[in-house]
Design a protein around this motif. Sequence first.
Motif, PDB file in Angstrom:
ATOM      1  N   ALA A 110       0.829  -1.205   0.000  1.00 54.32           N
ATOM      2  CA  ALA A 110       0.000   0.000   0.000  1.00 54.32           C
ATOM      3  C   ALA A 110       0.860   1.250   0.000  1.00 54.32           C
ATOM      4  N   PHE A 111       0.241   2.359  -0.409  1.00 54.28           N
ATOM      5  CA  PHE A 111       0.839   3.667  -0.196  1.00 54.28           C
ATOM      6  C   PHE A 111       0.974   3.888   1.310  1.00 54.28           C
ATOM      7  N   ALA A 112       1.925   4.692   1.700  1.00 50.42           N
ATOM      8  CA  ALA A 112       1.998   5.114   3.092  1.00 50.42           C
ATOM      9  C   ALA A 112       0.759   5.929   3.421  1.00 50.42           C
ATOM     10  N   GLU A 113       0.256   5.747   4.631  1.00 47.39           N
ATOM     11  CA  GLU A 113      -0.923   6.525   5.001  1.00 47.39           C
ATOM     12  C   GLU A 113      -0.553   8.004   5.047  1.00 47.39           C
ATOM     13  N   GLY A 114      -1.412   8.828   4.472  1.00 49.09           N
ATOM     14  CA  GLY A 114      -1.150  10.258   4.346  1.00 49.09           C
ATOM     15  C   GLY A 114      -0.591  10.662   2.998  1.00 49.09           C
ATOM     16  N   GLU A 115      -0.288   9.679   2.144  1.00 48.40           N
ATOM     17  CA  GLU A 115       0.315   9.959   0.837  1.00 48.40           C
ATOM     18  C   GLU A 115      -0.708  10.582  -0.126  1.00 48.40           C
ATOM     19  N   PRO A 116      -0.368  11.667  -0.809  1.00 47.15           N
ATOM     20  CA  PRO A 116      -1.223  12.149  -1.897  1.00 47.15           C
ATOM     21  C   PRO A 116      -1.276  11.119  -3.025  1.00 47.15           C
ATOM     22  N   PHE A 117      -2.435  11.003  -3.693  1.00 40.15           N
ATOM     23  CA  PHE A 117      -2.558  10.063  -4.800  1.00 40.15           C
ATOM     24  C   PHE A 117      -3.312  10.717  -5.945  1.00 40.15           C
ATOM     25  N   PHE A 118      -3.251  10.055  -7.107  1.00 39.78           N
ATOM     26  CA  PHE A 118      -3.834  10.594  -8.332  1.00 39.78           C
ATOM     27  C   PHE A 118      -4.586   9.491  -9.070  1.00 39.78           C
ATOM     28  N   PRO A 119      -5.446   9.850 -10.011  1.00 35.99           N
ATOM     29  CA  PRO A 119      -6.271   8.840 -10.691  1.00 35.99           C
ATOM     30  C   PRO A 119      -5.421   7.821 -11.440  1.00 35.99           C
ATOM     31  N   GLY A 120      -5.904   6.585 -11.433  1.00 33.13           N
ATOM     32  CA  GLY A 120      -5.257   5.543 -12.217  1.00 33.13           C
ATOM     33  C   GLY A 120      -4.076   4.886 -11.554  1.00 33.13           C
ATOM     34  N   THR A 121      -3.718   5.306 -10.341  1.00 35.69           N
ATOM     35  CA  THR A 121      -2.592   4.683  -9.649  1.00 35.69           C
ATOM     36  C   THR A 121      -3.125   3.726  -8.591  1.00 35.69           C
ATOM     37  N   PRO A 122      -2.692   2.470  -8.600  1.00 34.29           N
ATOM     38  CA  PRO A 122      -3.108   1.572  -7.521  1.00 34.29           C
ATOM     39  C   PRO A 122      -2.506   2.024  -6.202  1.00 34.29           C
ATOM     40  N   VAL A 123      -3.370   2.227  -5.200  1.00 37.08           N
ATOM     41  CA  VAL A 123      -2.894   2.693  -3.892  1.00 37.08           C
ATOM     42  C   VAL A 123      -2.752   1.552  -2.898  1.00 37.08           C
ATOM     43  N   LEU A 124      -3.322   0.395  -3.237  1.00 41.46           N
ATOM     44  CA  LEU A 124      -3.222  -0.774  -2.370  1.00 41.46           C
ATOM     45  C   LEU A 124      -3.397  -2.012  -3.229  1.00 41.46           C
ATOM     46  N   ALA A 125      -2.620  -3.052  -2.958  1.00 38.62           N
ATOM     47  CA  ALA A 125      -2.708  -4.306  -3.688  1.00 38.62           C
ATOM     48  C   ALA A 125      -2.786  -5.459  -2.707  1.00 38.62           C
ATOM     49  N   VAL A 126      -3.743  -6.350  -2.927  1.00 36.27           N
ATOM     50  CA  VAL A 126      -3.943  -7.527  -2.096  1.00 36.27           C
ATOM     51  C   VAL A 126      -3.554  -8.750  -2.911  1.00 36.27           C
TER      52      VAL A 126
END
Length: 469
Positions: free
Chosen positions: A94-110
């Motif tokens: 996953a992204f670090a909590e608090g990280e800015p993100f943008f469309p189309g980017t996976p923020v977490l993978a299971v």
Amino acid sequence: MSTALMTDHYELTMLRAALRSGAANRRVVFEVFTRSLPPGRRFGVFAGTGRLLDALAAFRFAPPELAALRAAGAVDDDTAAWLADYRFRGDIRAFAEGEPFFPGTPVLAVEGTFAESVLLETLVLSILNHDSAIAAAAARMVAAAGGRPCLEMGSRRTHEAAAVAAARAAYLAGFAASSNLEAARTYAVPSVGTSAHAFTLVHPTEAAAFAAQVAALGRDTTLLVDTYDVAEGIAAAVAAAGPELGAIRIDSGDLGGQATAARAQLDGLGATDTRIIVTGDLNEHVIARLAQAPVDGYGVGTSLVTGSGAPTAGFVYKLVEVDGVAVAKKSVGKTSRGGRKRVVRRHDPSGRAVADVVLPAYAAAAPAPAAAAVTAAAPAAGASSAATCAAALLPVAADSGLRPGGTRDRELLQPIVVGGEPVDADLVGPTGTRRAREHHGRAFAALPPTARDVRFGQPCLPVVHTTRV
């Protein structure tokens, strides 16, 4: 308390059928991403993993949960037997909590078996969608406040459990404190509280109410001065506490005009250090309009806990790989990109973020091949073309930090669960919340200056997708 039933019936339907078909044990990857930001937003803020890890630890099907599922007709004997031994044994990045993100980017993978992973969809999305929506709204409000503290005061405007989660999300995105005492106990969010108009009304006079509050809480307290007349309220407040009065709060009317008049009156009474706090239906746009007013802090309620018009982050949970083979939806308007991925944020030599690069997970940190198919999503205003971005962004070097003088690439998807176990106990609770707040501060500071503009605009970073051919 088990969190296993905080899920949707259709996940049990899929599990039951997958156990029958043999698909239950296939190795899969699910990714969480959003296809777009709310209209006019320049970034999102990823939040909720600290709560998700707590919820995942309690995701167990004990006899009461299995009895409820049987009563609902959601499981048969074989499925119930499988669930009785359930625990997630896969991996999560996953992204670090608090990280800015943008469309189309996976923020977490299971990553795990289909059966164990598909059951987590609702739990993952319900937490991340809520917390990320609140954190994004909070970050915009903090940006608009320009260094003046923002205080979360929305508990009375949302569900009682959501109030605690919202207070946590707001704090990690930069709010200074919350009125919610459960958030203070559970996550060590600083708590604040003064009084309501009811406290003034229950006393025979405003002066009597102020005298009682000062006697109980000291001169540094905050007095609510707009129950009747603001100018008269300020006079009574200073009379009760003296020029050492900590702050006044104004909750209604023309806040900018009221604050200007209040500052002049307070200074004239010798209360030059008394702060002015404004509340009352604030959002990031109202806060931005108050930038030139002599305001010392903002209390925000309804708009914050409802995501300031965007109560969900819009995350989806999509299957992208089965037994090492990429899979993807082709539904009109709802396509997905197959295959497990890396996400790298590229920074310029000064440390300013310039783009997010989405790569196949197998792509090494090496020079890009001559043939690379590249697409860009959500380019920032004035950004270069996708091909130019790709040429500038590749090769990509992996780095998990923002070290001065070091490489300026940062791998955003990092392991948080391996083999079903959290990689770091400090990702949850008060420590995790504090770490998320610190990370957000650093990551947000690295975004382009356009991120601080809360007016309608485009995402402040481009997302560049690369496909090796």
